[in-house]
Design a protein around this motif. Structure first.
Motif, mmCIF file in Angstrom:
data_model
loop_
_atom_site.group_PDB
_atom_site.id
_atom_site.type_symbol
_atom_site.label_atom_id
_atom_site.label_comp_id
_atom_site.label_asym_id
_atom_site.label_seq_id
_atom_site.Cartn_x
_atom_site.Cartn_y
_atom_site.Cartn_z
ATOM 1 N N GLY A 68 0.780 -1.306 -0.235
ATOM 2 C CA GLY A 68 -0.023 0.012 -0.042
ATOM 3 C C GLY A 68 0.829 1.244 -0.055
ATOM 4 N N GLU A 69 1.722 1.584 1.164
ATOM 5 C CA GLU A 69 2.349 2.677 0.986
ATOM 6 C C GLU A 69 3.938 2.301 1.599
ATOM 7 N N VAL A 70 4.784 2.473 0.773
ATOM 8 C CA VAL A 70 6.132 2.039 1.092
ATOM 9 C C VAL A 70 7.073 3.247 1.318
ATOM 10 N N SER A 71 7.881 3.170 2.597
ATOM 11 C CA SER A 71 8.690 4.389 2.832
ATOM 12 C C SER A 71 10.146 4.031 2.733
ATOM 13 N N PRO A 72 11.006 4.652 1.920
ATOM 14 C CA PRO A 72 12.439 4.458 1.939
ATOM 15 C C PRO A 72 13.048 4.892 3.091
ATOM 16 N N TYR A 73 13.970 4.333 3.630
ATOM 17 C CA TYR A 73 14.656 4.820 4.644
ATOM 18 C C TYR A 73 16.351 4.872 4.482
ATOM 19 N N VAL A 74 17.184 5.980 4.599
ATOM 20 C CA VAL A 74 18.470 6.231 4.368
ATOM 21 C C VAL A 74 19.010 7.119 5.707
ATOM 22 N N PRO A 106 10.853 17.384 -8.524
ATOM 23 C CA PRO A 106 12.441 17.704 -8.719
ATOM 24 C C PRO A 106 12.976 18.516 -7.710
ATOM 25 N N ALA A 107 12.363 19.437 -6.716
ATOM 26 C CA ALA A 107 13.072 20.242 -5.677
ATOM 27 C C ALA A 107 13.642 19.166 -4.820
ATOM 28 N N TRP A 108 14.772 19.693 -4.128
ATOM 29 C CA TRP A 108 15.530 18.834 -3.041
ATOM 30 C C TRP A 108 14.720 19.156 -2.008
ATOM 31 N N LYS A 109 14.659 18.110 -1.334
ATOM 32 C CA LYS A 109 13.907 18.252 -0.006
ATOM 33 C C LYS A 109 14.824 17.702 1.140
ATOM 34 N N ASN A 110 14.804 18.095 2.431
ATOM 35 C CA ASN A 110 15.777 17.426 3.361
ATOM 36 C C ASN A 110 14.849 16.029 3.844
ATOM 37 N N VAL A 111 15.866 14.836 3.918
ATOM 38 C CA VAL A 111 15.353 13.985 4.769
ATOM 39 C C VAL A 111 15.354 14.017 6.121
ATOM 40 N N GLY A 112 14.315 13.662 6.625
ATOM 41 C CA GLY A 112 14.204 13.882 8.290
ATOM 42 C C GLY A 112 14.927 13.308 8.876
ATOM 43 N N GLU A 113 15.100 13.766 10.316
ATOM 44 C CA GLU A 113 16.147 13.185 11.259
ATOM 45 C C GLU A 113 15.761 11.675 11.446
ATOM 46 N N ASP A 114 14.516 11.322 11.038
ATOM 47 C CA ASP A 114 14.294 9.796 11.220
ATOM 48 C C ASP A 114 14.745 9.045 9.986
ATOM 49 N N GLY A 115 15.355 9.742 9.099
ATOM 50 C CA GLY A 115 15.790 8.853 8.027
ATOM 51 C C GLY A 115 14.970 8.633 6.931
ATOM 52 N N TYR A 116 13.585 9.277 6.789
ATOM 53 C CA TYR A 116 12.689 9.248 5.930
ATOM 54 C C TYR A 116 12.502 10.223 5.062
ATOM 55 N N GLY A 117 12.199 10.416 3.645
ATOM 56 C CA GLY A 117 12.028 11.238 2.929
ATOM 57 C C GLY A 117 10.596 11.122 2.084
ATOM 58 N N GLY A 118 10.420 10.818 0.982
ATOM 59 C CA GLY A 118 9.080 10.704 0.395
ATOM 60 C C GLY A 118 8.677 9.166 0.718
ATOM 61 N N SER A 119 7.537 8.929 0.027
ATOM 62 C CA SER A 119 6.864 7.752 0.183
ATOM 63 C C SER A 119 6.422 7.251 -1.189
ATOM 64 N N ILE A 120 5.948 6.058 -1.341
ATOM 65 C CA ILE A 120 5.448 5.171 -2.525
ATOM 66 C C ILE A 120 4.141 4.810 -2.226
#
Length: 448
Positions: A262-268, A295-309
């Protein structure tokens, strides 16, 4: 056992540690398990019987609700009694309290009686002195008058002494009564306070019992599981990174399962230490994410997550561009990039893979990185067909443009409801994994 999404981080982090230590743990406990089988079976049977008996003895939710209401009322009554006792205590301690005023007046009467006695004693002394001072030529009338004055002064002195004794006793009694009233009020207030504390404990216990019963009565939520076929692979991350530099690389998330997620969150997450291996320098790393759709660069949160799929169909993959900026003041050291993914479906089922580790060397600012290859996935965890370090078997090229397959990277951050297990998992393995990497590097350097 219920495993709610808010507890996924703890659950998966624990599993990561178990994955690292599994061979040693199994070898050490297998004999003990073999020896313990008969007693364990007996214990299980006993516990089952006790559990069945306990189920029969358990109060119903309705009964617990009534108990909680009763405990609440008792607590409310205790609080009201405490307020009333506080008023009584305040009144008893006040200078305007009737007993306090009476004691004050009695003390003044005693002081006045003492002054009267002093005056009577002085008058008697003066009368005696006047009688003694009469000359021999004094008439009989003068002597009689002086003697009468002494007699009258003695009578007045005795009366004043009796009055003083009575006033002193009255003042002492009034003082004791006032003091006893203050002490009694203070003791009563203390008792009420203790009763309020006990009522609060009883109320909290009743509330907890009710809450636990309601929690237990709720239907089990879907468990979050490990999904080894959800892969997260990094491409283009160099094995050597210079402090003060900016590095672009890519992350591909692939749904290798036979179902839509359903909703996947990459973590780095980037973890590193200086060359001593003890000083953590994670704060020196700043990560951003971008996609063709956003396309605009956005900060990855302190929790390690950015966008979601959302969603990611079976067999599909989606790509994310990442940009790493390292502070110029960061010292040389060694580090690991942790990458993972987790998902939440519409039916609240959830899960994710274990973090993959990509080792890199951090060079001091101004260094020249020669012969730099891509960072390789780590192998600090035991490998099985269903649990390989992420990226080991993937040869799929990364498309840095739009997300491909059926998943698209959202332009907003990851959902706050997602089970952010990877942050805890990364922390769980970070120190151990980096230590292994540093030890291996030092051994290789010494062998060369």
């Amino acid at each position: 056992m219920k495993i709610r999404r808010t507890l996924v981080r703890r659950t998966l982090a624990t599993a990561v540690v178990a994955a690292v230590t599994a061979p040693v743990v199994l070898l050490s406990v297998t004999p003990a398990l073999a020896d313990a089988k008969p007693s364990a079976a007996l214990q299980t049977q006993t516990q089952t019987q006790q559990g069945e008996q306990g189920e029969q003895d358990k109060p119903s939710i309705e009964e617990l609700e009534k108990a909680a209401e009763k405990a609440q009322k008792a607590y409310d009554d205790a609080v009201a009694a405490g307020k009333a006792a506080q008023v009584v205590l305040k009144a008893a301690l006040s200078d305007e309290a009737p007993l306090t005023v009476a004691a004050k007046n009695a003390r003044k009467e005693a002081a006045d009686a003492a002054t009267a006695k002093e005056n009577a004693d002085k008058a008697l002394t003066d009368a005696k002195a006047a009688l003694a001072a009469l000359p021999e030529t004094a008439t009989a009338e003068e002597k009689a008058a002086a003697e009468k004055a002494v007699t009258d002064a003695e009578t007045a002195a005795l009366s004043a002494e009796d009055a003083k004794a009575t006033a002193d006793e009255k003042a002492a009694t009034a003082g004791e009564v006032a003091s006893d009233a203050r002490v009694a009020a203070a003791r009563e207030y203390s008792k009420v306070q203790d009763a309020t504390k006990e009522a609060l404990k009883a109320k909290e216990a009743a509330d907890k019992a009710l809450a636990d019963a309601k929690e237990e009565a709720q239907p089990d939520e879907p468990e979050c599981v490990f999904e080894s076929k959800l892969s997260t692979v990094v491409t283009g991350l160099p094995s050597k990174i210079v402090a003060g530099s900016t590095t672009d690389f890519s992350l591909r998330v692939t749904n290798g399962t036979d179902k839509t997620l359903g909703e996947v969150s990459p973590y780095v997450y980037f973890h590193a230490t200086d060359k001593s291996g003890y000083n953590v320098i994670d704060d020196a790393f700043h990560l951003q994410w971008s996609t063709a759709a956003s396309p605009a660069w956005k900060n990855v949160g302190e929790d390690g997550y950015g966008g979601s799929i959302s969603p990611l169909k079976a067999g599909a993959h989606a790509d994310m561009k990442l940009r790493l900026k390292v502070d110029a003041k960061a010292p040389a050291g060694d580090g690991l990039a942790f990458v993972a993914g987790n998902y939440v479906n519409g039916d609240e089922s959830c899960g994710g893979n274990l973090p993959g580790e990509y080792a890199f060397e951090l060079l001091a600012a101004g260094s020249v990185a020669d012969d730099v290859d891509d960072a390789k996935p780590g192998k600090t965890r035991p490998q099985t067909p269903d649990n390989r370090p992420q990226g080991v078997t993937s040869t799929t090229p990364v498309d840095s443009g739009n997300a491909v397959g059926t998943g698209s990277l959202a332009s907003t951050g990851s959902s706050s409801a997602l089970p952010q297990f990877a942050a805890a998992a990364g922390v769980a393995v970070a120190l151990g994994a980096v230590a292994v990497f540093v030890v291996r590097r030092r051994k290789a350097d010494s062998a060369a």
